[in-house]
Each structure stands twice: as C-alpha cells, then as structure tokens.
Enzyme design. Structure first.
Site, PDB file in Angstrom:
ATOM      1  N   ASP A   1      -1.929 -18.413   2.632  1.00  0.00           N
ATOM      2  CA  ASP A   1      -2.967 -19.204   2.153  1.00  0.00           C
ATOM      3  C   ASP A   1      -3.863 -20.312   3.055  1.00  0.00           C
ATOM      4  O   ASP A   1      -5.086 -20.434   3.152  1.00  0.00           O
ATOM      5  CB  ASP A   1      -2.675 -19.836   0.844  1.00  0.00           C
ATOM      6  CG  ASP A   1      -1.408 -20.247   0.918  1.00  0.00           C
ATOM      7  OD1 ASP A   1      -0.647 -20.057   2.026  1.00  0.00           O
ATOM      8  OD2 ASP A   1      -0.961 -21.121  -0.151  1.00  0.00           O
TER       9      ASP A   1
ATOM     10  N   ASP B   1     -10.975  -9.062   7.283  1.00  0.00           N
ATOM     11  CA  ASP B   1     -12.312  -9.022   6.968  1.00  0.00           C
ATOM     12  C   ASP B   1     -12.791 -10.351   7.065  1.00  0.00           C
ATOM     13  O   ASP B   1     -14.200 -10.561   7.176  1.00  0.00           O
ATOM     14  CB  ASP B   1     -12.277  -8.284   5.348  1.00  0.00           C
ATOM     15  CG  ASP B   1     -12.289  -6.986   5.328  1.00  0.00           C
ATOM     16  OD1 ASP B   1     -12.372  -6.235   6.604  1.00  0.00           O
ATOM     17  OD2 ASP B   1     -12.206  -6.290   4.364  1.00  0.00           O
TER      18      ASP B   1
ATOM     19  N   ASP C   1      -5.314  -6.776   6.020  1.00  0.00           N
ATOM     20  CA  ASP C   1      -6.415  -6.396   5.358  1.00  0.00           C
ATOM     21  C   ASP C   1      -7.449  -7.519   4.982  1.00  0.00           C
ATOM     22  O   ASP C   1      -8.569  -7.390   5.339  1.00  0.00           O
ATOM     23  CB  ASP C   1      -6.053  -5.289   4.227  1.00  0.00           C
ATOM     24  CG  ASP C   1      -7.256  -4.401   3.662  1.00  0.00           C
ATOM     25  OD1 ASP C   1      -8.139  -4.531   4.581  1.00  0.00           O
ATOM     26  OD2 ASP C   1      -6.924  -3.721   2.912  1.00  0.00           O
TER      27      ASP C   1
ATOM     28  N   LYS D   1       4.353 -15.344   3.727  1.00  0.00           N
ATOM     29  CA  LYS D   1       4.294 -16.259   2.474  1.00  0.00           C
ATOM     30  C   LYS D   1       5.722 -16.424   2.054  1.00  0.00           C
ATOM     31  O   LYS D   1       6.210 -16.127   1.169  1.00  0.00           O
ATOM     32  CB  LYS D   1       3.626 -15.439   1.325  1.00  0.00           C
ATOM     33  CG  LYS D   1       3.359 -16.445  -0.031  1.00  0.00           C
ATOM     34  CD  LYS D   1       2.483 -17.489   0.208  1.00  0.00           C
ATOM     35  CE  LYS D   1       2.111 -18.079  -0.918  1.00  0.00           C
ATOM     36  NZ  LYS D   1       1.541 -19.603  -0.677  1.00  0.00           N
TER      37      LYS D   1
ATOM     38  N   TYR E   1       0.933  -1.275  -0.011  1.00  0.00           N
ATOM     39  CA  TYR E   1      -0.007  -0.072   0.127  1.00  0.00           C
ATOM     40  C   TYR E   1       1.020   1.317   0.171  1.00  0.00           C
ATOM     41  O   TYR E   1       0.230   2.379  -0.468  1.00  0.00           O
ATOM     42  CB  TYR E   1      -0.960   0.026   1.037  1.00  0.00           C
ATOM     43  CG  TYR E   1      -1.879  -1.043   1.248  1.00  0.00           C
ATOM     44  CD1 TYR E   1      -2.275  -1.916  -0.025  1.00  0.00           C
ATOM     45  CD2 TYR E   1      -2.811  -1.319   2.288  1.00  0.00           C
ATOM     46  CE1 TYR E   1      -3.094  -3.070   0.109  1.00  0.00           C
ATOM     47  CE2 TYR E   1      -3.881  -2.536   2.257  1.00  0.00           C
ATOM     48  CZ  TYR E   1      -3.947  -3.128   1.260  1.00  0.00           C
ATOM     49  OH  TYR E   1      -4.946  -4.252   1.253  1.00  0.00           O
TER      50      TYR E   1
END
Length: 368
Positions: A233, A261, A257, A200, A143
């Site tokens: 994942d 959610d 983020d 990751k 971001y």
C-alpha cells in the site's frame, strides 16, 4: 545466416493490427543485420474460444514451446466477459501459456520519453528521471492457487436461504521466491544496484516468507545491492509521490499486476509500455495494454508498445542489443519529430502529425 523461429499470437481486438507492425519492424531489423525471422501464427484468447472452445489450444502451446521466442499482442474483450466459472475466459489462455512455458519472471520497464512528458498526469518535476524495472513473479500466488465457489448455510442471505461463498488461495513456495529474487538482484546489478521488495508482511504469512527469503538471498549473494522492504500500500503511494527513486521493484504475482499498471500510467499511456515474460528456456513478449475492442479494426491503435516488445525480444532472447538500441532510438526520433497516434496526442499535436497504426509502424521502420 542465423534464423529465428517466432510464434505469433495476434489474439483479439487490436491484436492482429499491432502485431503486424511488430513483424514489420522485425523484418526491417532482419534486413539490416542479416538475420532471418520465420513466423508461425497460432490461436489464443477469445478467438481461440470461438474457433476451438478453449482459450489455449494444445497445438498453440506446442508451437510456442518449439519456437525461439513468442510474440503476443492482446487477449480479451466484451464478447467473452463472464462471471460463470464453468465458461472459458480469454485470460485463461494467457495464464495457461505462462504456466505451460514455465515463464516465472515478468519484466516491465517504465521509462519516460521526453517528448511525451506532458502526457503524464504527474508534474514534470515528479517524473523527471523515471527509469524503473518492475519484476513480477508469474507462476504463484492467487492467480494459480486453489479456488472454489459454493453454497452453504454460513453464506445465507437475508431470506435465510443458503448463500454463495468463494475463496482463492494465496500460496508461495520457497523456490519460487528465491528464483524471482535472484532475477531482480541480477537485473539491479546491471542498472543502479537498488531493489525495492514489495510485500504485505504486516498481515500475510506468504509475505513474511517472501521477506525472509529475499533477505536471505541478498545477504548471502547480493550484499553489494541495496535492498529495501516496502509494504504494497505504501509502494502504491510512493510510485506516485517519488517514482524516480525506484530502480528495480520485485514483488509477487497479484501485487505486480496492479503496481505495474499503476506505474504504466506515470508515462501517460499504457500504449507505450512493453513487457517480457522469461523462463529458463524460452520467453514471451507482449505489450502491457489490453485488446481495446472499442477501436479494433479502425486502424488507430498505438503499435509502439508492441514494437517495444520486439525491442525486448531482441535484447533478451537473441542477444541483439545493438539492434534493440536501434529500435529505441528510432521510436525516440519519431516522437521527437511530433508524430503521435491518437492516444498520445495532446493539444500541441497538429492534426497532420496524428497518424494511424500502419503509418506509425512505417515511421519507425523509416528511421531504422
């Protein structure tokens, strides 16, 4: 009498409606505990673009920096959706104020209200006992990395003409990872002493750096806290498969983020989750949901996430844990009595117990 100055950022959509209920609860707390709250409103997001041409005006940032805490409602809406990189977007206001205030830690508690357990799409046996804190790094990653969109020969389409290319840079510095890791471990010590670090590392170099630093901090200073590594994942899958096993989840900006959610949906509604963004000198509190422009102005928005943002403000900025507990108990009582806004109503909710934004705020204040 102690007085706190709060910067109010109503923003867009349902923002002005729900922040009014947050202020109502703060005023009730102030009256009960003999504390004063003074407010100064400022523009952010789409409304700031309309009135000032930018999503984060300079005076908004100045007001926020001078405040003891910032209470934000929501930004964004269809009106300002654009893919033109030269046009301002409401979300730039949110990213900008986080950066401007030096807010590097985002906390999202995910807890189950027993009265709403049927609202979750997961089986009650799966969500029983869910109580996790997602700790998201806020100032690094994709971001805030360098980005560009341009035309070149390698991006050529089928017609052979130069085509578009774009890139976003994922970058982290050692100190950014170290400070968020310490936050996670400190929070875990006050909870169930377990941290799940999400990365990751099988693909990304930034994730390998992340994992090395998190382990170094753990081994040196927090060996008493259990630490597990989990690939993003797999984490996305396990949040649905075994959510009650998580205590503190710490991860980088974009992963946080997305995962927060996802975790929010475990509770059945984004309208029930608050968040805190903390820095070294100030903090910003906001609901986890969006601006819901489709219901703006209708008086039916759920204000409980905004009110729980106030609860977090009392707890983290003003050291008013007893007052924060009062708010939590009041919300629990309201829900236990069967009161619902439309988004959290179910087949068992009678029509006379479905209330609007203002009425829900009044019910919480009544229980205070």
């Amino acid at each position: 009498m102690t007085t706190y100055n709060i910067c109010l950022l109503p923003g867009d959509g349902i923002g002005p409606e729900i922040i009014a209920e947050g202020v109502k609860v703060l005023d009730a707390i102030g009256a009960k505990y003999g504390v004063g709250f003074e407010y100064e409103k400022a523009l952010i997001g789409g409304i700031a673009i309309d009135e000032r041409g930018t999503a984060l005006p300079d005076d908004t940032l100045a007001i926020a920096k001078a405040a003891d805490a910032v209470l934000l409602a929501a930004v964004g809406g269809y009106k300002w959706d654009t893919t033109d990189p030269n046009l301002p977007r409401p979300e730039q206001g949110l990213l900008g104020i986080r950066k401007g205030l030096g807010l590097y830690t985002n906390l999202r508690p995910v807890q189950i209200f027993q009265a709403l357990s049927e609202a979750s799409t997961l089986k009650p046996s799966v969500i029983d006992g869910v109580d996790m804190m997602i700790v998201r790094e806020l100032t690094g990653g994709l971001y805030f990395g360098m980005r560009e969109r341009f035309y070149d020969e390698e991006g050529a389409g089928a017609d052979g003409k130069p085509g578009q290319r774009a890139y976003d840079t994922l970058e982290y510095r050692e100190y950014e990872i170290e400070r968020i890791a310490r936050q996670a471990f400190e929070i875990a010590r006050k909870r169930r002493s377990k941290v799940s670090s999400v990365d990751k590392a099988n693909v990304l170099e930034t994730s390998r750096l992340w994992r090395e630093i998190v382990h170094d901090i753990h081994d040196r200073d927090y060996a008493d806290v259990e630490l597990e590594d989990i690939l993003v994942d797999n984490c996305a899958m396990q949040l649905i498969n075994r959510p009650a096993d998580f205590d503190v989840v710490v991860t980088e900006n974009m992963f946080g983020d997305i995962l927060s959610d996802e975790a929010a949906q475990i509770t059945g509604s984004l309208g029930m989750l608050a968040s805190a963004s903390l820095g070294d000198s100030t903090a910003l509190y906001e609901p986890s949901h969006g601006s819901a422009p489709d219901i703006a102005g209708k008086g039916i928005a759920n204000p409980l996430a905004q009110i729980m943002s106030v609860e977090m403000m009392l707890r983290y900025s003003f050291d008013m844990g007893v007052a924060a507990d009062d708010i939590r108990r009041s919300i629990t009582s309201v829900l236990d009595e069967g009161w619902r806004t439309r988004d959290i109503a179910d087949a068992a909710t009678t029509s006379d117990h479905v209330v609007g934004t203002v009425a829900m705020g009044d019910l919480v204040v009544g229980h205070l």
